[in-house]
Design a protein around this motif. Structure first.
Motif, PDB file in Angstrom:
ATOM      1  N   THR A  80       0.953  -1.181   0.051  1.00 32.05           N
ATOM      2  CA  THR A  80      -0.030   0.099  -0.045  1.00 32.05           C
ATOM      3  C   THR A  80       0.864   1.189   0.111  1.00 32.05           C
ATOM      4  O   THR A  80       0.588   2.274  -0.416  1.00 32.05           O
ATOM      5  N   ASP A 199      -5.941  -0.994  -4.934  1.00 34.62           N
ATOM      6  CA  ASP A 199      -5.487  -1.533  -3.909  1.00 34.62           C
ATOM      7  C   ASP A 199      -6.482  -2.441  -3.499  1.00 34.62           C
ATOM      8  O   ASP A 199      -7.544  -2.153  -2.775  1.00 34.62           O
ATOM      9  N   GLU A 200      -6.305  -3.864  -3.455  1.00 37.08           N
ATOM     10  CA  GLU A 200      -7.116  -4.834  -3.237  1.00 37.08           C
ATOM     11  C   GLU A 200      -8.613  -4.588  -3.393  1.00 37.08           C
ATOM     12  O   GLU A 200      -9.386  -4.699  -2.618  1.00 37.08           O
TER      13      GLU A 200
ATOM     14  N   GLY B 392      -5.790   0.872   1.490  1.00 37.11           N
ATOM     15  CA  GLY B 392      -5.671   0.100   2.570  1.00 37.11           C
ATOM     16  C   GLY B 392      -6.895  -0.159   3.496  1.00 37.11           C
ATOM     17  O   GLY B 392      -6.955  -0.772   4.628  1.00 37.11           O
TER      18      GLY B 392
HETATM   19 MG   LIG Z   1      -2.412  -2.705   2.074  1.00 38.03          MG
END
Ligand SMILES: [Mg+2]
Ligand SMILES: Nc1ncnc2c1ncn2[C@@H]1O[C@H](COP(=O)(O)OP(=O)(O)O)[C@@H](O)[C@H]1O
Lengths: 280, 393
Positions: A80, A199-200, B392
């Motif tokens: 990240t 990101d994911e 995130g």
């Molecule tokens: Mg991450």
């Protein structure tokens, strides 16, 4: 060795671009313009003084235009952090990081805001405004570039491409998880940014929806000849990538194509019959 | 198709949750109401002191030099009016006699002080329509008009009442509308100068006796196109120094002087300004809460906008727009309810609650600033939104 931006050539499996062993030789390469992202000796640390914690160690990495790259690695390995540095969301202080030819190291805040406008961001959570319809959420991205006259059409086209033609005037509340993430993807893609950072993006979706969303992303980015850097733990979607980069403890551990990646990782953990191990 | 504009994010965010939006507007309206009520009382107390003065029919006022305000009972020699009449430009001179007296409430039989305003019925001293309509009746002995705005302690204020004033019978033959002030006790009565003498010429050894020889307030009517300030200067210069001569209007005038006296010699301004400031503070806190909640609830979305390339200024603009929308839409109901309250409070106290355009404008500006301050505090919160935080999850 570089692909001359040919979209179809990029899709051919086995035809991969790898970062040169010596990044300096790369900086001399005449085809530098073909790089969407060029990273040289990038170090990054959070905090200062005693609390200083280095997260990225001497990263050198090149992403040519049009490539779909998956960034994977254990939790806390710095994925990240790396992606937010590339996205001009954090300040680069050590090393060099160029995005679409622009050096981000020590860049002024106002300039970083401008760089972000040429990047499409997709996050784990959709981050859509509950008060706006799917269409309005996408239009917010178009407005950023001042295209008020075409924003409606642009939003409609991209939402239709993502299969949301009959969902455009719904607010996020009335959409399923997969639909919301598709709206978020539409918002990231609507301006045809040359670089997509994700990101994911499928972390909150079930298996089938993940697959759908990633396939759509792949199709659209291929059409737009867009460079994609996607962090994922999801081994089921690795095949969309041209290239897989593994980051461990802030260092590039491997940089291969999906087949090689799966083989090497299942080889190491031979008691597992699939590639699941590299998730952690 | 209308020209496509920017998505009205501030507005849509505010109205997305209807209930919360209505409660928010209620909060702003409440703060606006508090400010209206407190400034309303303050202004009413001041305005009430000058409402009689504003009605007096004369461009130049003569009073006893010592009469610094209307509560102070100081009269001057009527000769001064005749002396003033001799000057070029003075067309007429009228005398207003005032006195306090006990009024017996015809229902409770309790006595209350009231103020009597008296003048020669041939002189248009108080040209109120109700007064002029009743001049004939006032010529009868022991008659008066009563102010409908008198305090409740006075009892009913209608024509036909017979009761006692200064221990003498009095008959109310009509009404007028003026309102109370600090000098008027519980209310005003109007009578002829002849009747005034009947009540006050001989009030026994303890009270001042009154005659036509002394006047409480003198009014000069001035010919058209006369420079009033110059005339005031001449009169001040030439008349004996036991009187003050003032223009009625203007910043140095008689009316403004009375207002200033009460502003400077009471705590009204301080107390009510403090209360108004409290209302303002309540508003700032309420609006800040509303804006802060919006920012906190949309934290990830705002950070995403920043990640997309929206500047800090854009987000500041959104928060400020929300502040302005709240100030405008919250002001309206606050203003409407305040109008209602002014009418109620005016009826209950006999004070004059005036909703002037200047005051409404002033309070809207205050509300606007109130929301702007809240917005400015909330905005600092948005500025700290780190776009990197969105990654995130
Ligand atoms: Mg991450
Ligand atoms: N804002 C931050 N401040 C301090 N440390 C952080 C911050 N964000 C991440 N880290 C640390 O940096 C390391 C890498 O984090 P991250 O890039 O989020 O890893 P990943 O995405 O691969 O899970 C972790 O050890 C994490 O604790």
């Amino acid at each position: 060795m570089y692909l001359e931006g040919e979209g179809d050539a990029m899709t051919k499996p086995g035809n991969r671009f790898f970062a040169p062993e010596n990044p300096l030789s790369n900086s001399l390469a005449p085809i530098k313009d073909e790089l969407a992202v060029q990273i040289q000796h990038l170090n990054f640390a959070f905090g200062k003084g005693d609390l200083c914690k280095q997260v990225l160690f001497d990263i050198s990495l090149n992403l040519p235009k049009g490539q779909i790259v998956i960034l994977t690695g254990p939790s806390g390995s710095g994925k990240t952090t790396l992606i937010s540095l590339i996205g001009a969301l954090r300040t680069v202080r050590e090393g060099s990081l160029r995005v679409m030819g622009q050096e981000l190291a020590d860049m002024r805040n106002a300039d970083r805001v401008r760089v972000r406008q040429s990047i499409g961001f997709i996050f784990q959570s959709h981050n859509l405004f509950e008060s706006l319809t799917a269409r309005q959420n996408v239009e917010m991205a178009v407005e950023l570039l001042g295209r008020f006259k075409s924003k409606r059409d642009q939003a409609e086209v991209i939402l239709t491409q993502l299969g949301l033609a009959d969902r455009m005037d719904h607010k996020p509340q009335a959409l399923s998880g997969g639909q919301k993430q598709r709206v978020a993807i539409a918002r990231a893609l609507v301006n045809h940014p040359p670089l997509i950072l994700a990101d994911e993006p499928t972390a909150a979706l079930d298996k089938q929806t993940s697959r759908e969303v990633v396939t759509l992303m792949q199709t659209l980015t291929r059409e737009q000849n867009c460079t994609v850097l996607m962090v994922t733990h999801d081994n089921r979607i690795l095949d969309v990538a041209d290239r897989i980069i593994n980051l461990v403890d802030g260092q590039l551990e491997s940089d291969t194509n999906p087949d090689a990646f799966i083989n090497s990782h299942t080889y190491k953990n031979s008691k597992h019959d699939d590639a699941k191990m590299f998730i952690m | 198709m209308p020209f496509p504009k920017r998505t009205p994010l501030a507005w849509l965010n505010l109205v997305h949750d209807r209930l919360r939006f209505i409660i928010s507007l209620g909060g702003v309206a409440f703060a606006v109401l508090l400010m209206f009520v407190f400034t309303g009382f303050m202004n009413a107390l001041y305005d009430s002191q000058i409402q009689l003065l504003k009605q007096l029919n004369g461009e130049i006022i003569i009073i006893n030099r010592l009469k610094s305000n209307m509560v102070l009972p100081a009269s001057f020699a009527r000769r001064r009016l005749y002396q003033a009449l001799a000057f070029e430009g003075v067309e007429a001179a009228y005398a207003l006699y005032t006195s306090d007296a006990n009024w017996k409430n015809p229902e409770t039989k309790r006595t209350r002080p009231v103020r009597i305003l008296a003048f020669n019925l041939a002189d248009p001293v108080l040209p109120l329509p109700d007064v002029e309509a009743n001049l004939k009746r006032l010529q009868l002995p022991n008659t008066a008009l009563i102010d409908t705005q008198a305090r409740a302690e006075v009892g009913p204020t209608t024509a036909g009442i017979v009761t006692e004033l200064a221990d003498r019978e009095i008959r109310i033959v009509g009404t007028f509308t003026l309102g109370t002030d600090f000098a008027s006790g519980n209310g005003n009565l109007i009578m002829s100068d002849q009747n005034f003498l009947r009540y006050f010429a001989d009030r026994g050894p303890e009270e001042d006796t009154r005659s036509f020889a002394t006047v409480d307030v003198g009014l000069l009517k001035v010919s058209p196109n006369v420079d009033i300030d110059a005339l005031v200067a001449t009169l001040s210069d030439r008349l004996p120094q036991d009187v003050s001569i003032l223009p009625k209007e203007g910043p140095a005038g008689f009316v403004q002087r009375e207002r200033t006296y009460w502003q400077e010699n009471t705590n009204i301004g301080f107390v009510f300004s403090l209360l108004t400031l409290m209302g303002f503070g309540v508003g700032v806190i309420l609006v800040y809460q509303i804006l802060y909640t919006d920012v906190a609830d949309h934290w990830a979305e705002y950070a995403t906008l920043k990640a997309m390339g929206y500047s800090n200024q854009f987000l500041l603009g959104i928060v400020l727009q929300e502040a302005l929308i709240l100030s405008a839409l919250g002001f309206l109901p606050g203003f409407c309810i305040s109008n209602l309250l002014y009418a109620l409070a005016g009826g209950a106290t006999g004070l004059t609650f005036q909703m002037t355009i200047a005051r409404v404008g002033m309070l809207y500006a205050t509300t606007f600033i109130m929301c702007l301050i809240s917005g400015a505090i909330a905005v600092r919160k948005v500025q700290t939104a780190d776009p990197a935080d969105v990654f995130g999850g």
